[in-house]
Design a protein around this motif. Structure first.
Motif, PDB file in Angstrom:
ATOM      1  N   TYR A 201       0.812  -1.216   0.000  1.00  0.00           N
ATOM      2  CA  TYR A 201       0.000   0.000   0.000  1.00  0.00           C
ATOM      3  C   TYR A 201       0.848   1.269   0.000  1.00  0.00           C
ATOM      4  CZ  TYR A 201      -4.116  -2.841   0.943  1.00  0.00           C
ATOM      5  OH  TYR A 201      -5.136  -3.752   0.842  1.00  0.00           O
ATOM      6  N   GLU A 202       2.169   1.147  -0.175  1.00  0.00           N
ATOM      7  CA  GLU A 202       3.029   2.322  -0.132  1.00  0.00           C
ATOM      8  C   GLU A 202       2.641   3.414  -1.128  1.00  0.00           C
ATOM      9  OE1 GLU A 202       7.153   1.222  -0.258  1.00  0.00           O
ATOM     10  OE2 GLU A 202       7.284   1.191   1.935  1.00  0.00           O
ATOM     11  N   PRO A 203       2.129   3.074  -2.330  1.00  0.00           N
ATOM     12  CA  PRO A 203       1.709   4.146  -3.244  1.00  0.00           C
ATOM     13  C   PRO A 203       0.605   5.037  -2.664  1.00  0.00           C
ATOM     14  CG  PRO A 203       1.935   2.081  -4.432  1.00  0.00           C
ATOM     15  CD  PRO A 203       2.046   1.755  -2.973  1.00  0.00           C
ATOM     16  N   ALA A 204      -0.115   4.519  -1.688  1.00  0.00           N
ATOM     17  CA  ALA A 204      -1.197   5.285  -1.056  1.00  0.00           C
ATOM     18  C   ALA A 204      -0.925   5.440   0.441  1.00  0.00           C
ATOM     19  CB  ALA A 204      -2.530   4.585  -1.285  1.00  0.00           C
ATOM     20  N   LYS A 205       0.344   5.520   0.809  1.00  0.00           N
ATOM     21  CA  LYS A 205       0.769   5.515   2.218  1.00  0.00           C
ATOM     22  C   LYS A 205       0.038   6.559   3.056  1.00  0.00           C
ATOM     23  CE  LYS A 205       5.077   5.374   4.908  1.00  0.00           C
ATOM     24  NZ  LYS A 205       4.757   6.321   5.998  1.00  0.00           N
ATOM     25  N   GLU A 206      -0.011   7.782   2.593  1.00  0.00           N
ATOM     26  CA  GLU A 206      -0.623   8.844   3.390  1.00  0.00           C
ATOM     27  C   GLU A 206      -2.102   8.584   3.638  1.00  0.00           C
ATOM     28  OE1 GLU A 206      -1.350  13.693   3.283  1.00  0.00           O
ATOM     29  OE2 GLU A 206       0.000  12.755   1.830  1.00  0.00           O
ATOM     30  N   GLU A 278      -7.708   2.864  -3.737  1.00  0.00           N
ATOM     31  CA  GLU A 278      -7.835   2.022  -4.934  1.00  0.00           C
ATOM     32  C   GLU A 278      -7.277   2.716  -6.156  1.00  0.00           C
ATOM     33  OE1 GLU A 278     -11.726  -0.838  -4.103  1.00  0.00           O
ATOM     34  OE2 GLU A 278     -12.008   1.087  -5.110  1.00  0.00           O
ATOM     35  N   LYS A 279      -7.588   3.979  -6.316  1.00  0.00           N
ATOM     36  CA  LYS A 279      -7.092   4.727  -7.492  1.00  0.00           C
ATOM     37  C   LYS A 279      -5.585   4.856  -7.475  1.00  0.00           C
ATOM     38  CE  LYS A 279     -11.324   7.484  -7.912  1.00  0.00           C
ATOM     39  NZ  LYS A 279     -11.925   8.819  -7.771  1.00  0.00           N
ATOM     40  N   MET A 280      -5.021   5.045  -6.281  1.00  0.00           N
ATOM     41  CA  MET A 280      -3.572   5.230  -6.158  1.00  0.00           C
ATOM     42  C   MET A 280      -2.793   3.940  -6.446  1.00  0.00           C
ATOM     43  SD  MET A 280      -3.251   7.683  -2.811  1.00  0.00           S
ATOM     44  CE  MET A 280      -3.751   9.417  -2.870  1.00  0.00           C
ATOM     45  N   VAL A 281      -3.269   2.825  -5.897  1.00  0.00           N
ATOM     46  CA  VAL A 281      -2.518   1.578  -6.057  1.00  0.00           C
ATOM     47  C   VAL A 281      -2.695   0.985  -7.451  1.00  0.00           C
ATOM     48  CG1 VAL A 281      -2.590   1.066  -3.603  1.00  0.00           C
ATOM     49  CG2 VAL A 281      -4.371   0.131  -5.118  1.00  0.00           C
ATOM     50  N   ARG A 282      -3.691   1.442  -8.206  1.00  0.00           N
ATOM     51  CA  ARG A 282      -3.936   0.927  -9.542  1.00  0.00           C
ATOM     52  C   ARG A 282      -3.225   1.729 -10.638  1.00  0.00           C
ATOM     53  NH1 ARG A 282     -10.432  -0.433  -9.108  1.00  0.00           N
ATOM     54  NH2 ARG A 282     -10.196  -2.375  -7.890  1.00  0.00           N
ATOM     55  N   LYS A 283      -2.566   2.797 -10.242  1.00  0.00           N
ATOM     56  CA  LYS A 283      -1.863   3.636 -11.245  1.00  0.00           C
ATOM     57  C   LYS A 283      -0.735   2.863 -11.891  1.00  0.00           C
ATOM     58  CE  LYS A 283      -2.849   8.191  -9.275  1.00  0.00           C
ATOM     59  NZ  LYS A 283      -2.282   9.394  -8.641  1.00  0.00           N
TER      60      LYS A 283
END
Length: 283
Positions: A201-206, A278-283
């Protein structure tokens, strides 16, 4: 030795997890105001200074220590109501959770409830008393990133339901207290929740860490004092309901249990920002 009904013949209630600022402390004050003799307990009595100043009797009780439980039972000769409240939360994506930490949470949120109840059961049999298990609406809903906590509450809710049937022949009432969002010190402890390095989940860490800290839920919480007064009012009825739903969003979760599975998934995703994740991790 303390006498459960002496000298005033008041009904007695023992509550676990009563450190100042928590739900147990709020319940202790509400029961005290309701005219009961309250035994407020905590592992560290110094953390009950405020409720002690109100004239509420405090006792040491580490719910995860057999010797502490035994010693506490010996301080009472009678008991009408036992409220199992001591507990903790743990928020982490399933993929990153520590199994060891998860087991510790179950030890506190499930097994300690059962150990304390077994120990005080002889006194409750004498009084034909009441057992109250503070479980949480979390045990009845799907909430991202807190599966271990939700599972522990669901497990205790199942135990509570079994106790209700098994103990009914002996005149003991069992109540499952399904608590919604309530402002308490439990959220302060969540402020240190962080994703481990290498998390998927690091791409959406914040966004995920905000959810782990419950930042988008805290503002929805009901004041603990208001929640406790409502709970005590329900418990002191002539015939208390087997399930009590109290706290912010409790009514919504109760409604969700009556509707088709997954009906509120979209709302939960937005509330926990999982839709953003979901949007962040799917980029």
């Amino acid at each position: 030795m303390a006498d459960g009904k002496s000298p005033t013949t008041k009904r007695t209630v023992l509550i676990t997890g009563c450190s100042d600022g928590g739900l147990g402390a709020a319940l202790a004050v509400a029961f005290h105001e309701g005219g009961l003799h309250v035994y407020a307990t905590a592992r560290d009595p110094s953390k009950m200074a405020h409720i002690a100043s109100l004239g509420i009797e405090t006792l040491t009780l580490d719910v995860q220590s057999d010797s502490s439980i035994t010693a506490c039972v010996q301080n009472l000769s009678g008991l009408d109501i036992l409220v199992n409240n001591a507990g903790a939360a743990y928020a982490m994506p399933f993929s990153d959770l520590s199994i060891a930490e998860g087991k510790k949470l179950f030890d506190l949120n499930v097994w300690s409830y059962l150990a304390v109840t077994q120990a005080f059961l002889p006194l409750l049999l004498q009084s034909k008393g009441m057992i109250v298990n503070n479980t949480s609406v979390a045990g009845s809903m799907t909430m991202p990133f807190q599966s271990v906590y939700n599972a522990s509450k669901a497990a205790m809710a199942t135990f509570s339901d079994s106790q209700r049937l098994e103990l009914a022949p002996f005149g003991i009432t069992v109540v499952d207290l399904k608590t919604g969002v309530v402002l308490s010190s439990i959220y302060q402890k969540a402020m240190d929740n962080h994703l481990p390095k290498g998390s998927m989940y690091e791409p959406a860490k914040e966004a995920v860490e905000k959810a782990l800290r419950g930042e988008d839920v805290v503002g929805l919480g009901m004041p603990a004092e208001q929640w406790a007064r409502g709970v005590v009012q329900d418990l002191l009825r002539k015939t208390p309901p087997p399930n009590i739903w109290r706290g912010s969003q409790a009514w919504l979760v109760r409604l969700a249990t009556m509707l088709p599975f997954g009906t509120f998934d979209g709302m939960v995703k937005k509330m926990t920002k999982l839709d953003v994740v979901e949007k962040m991790v799917r980029k």
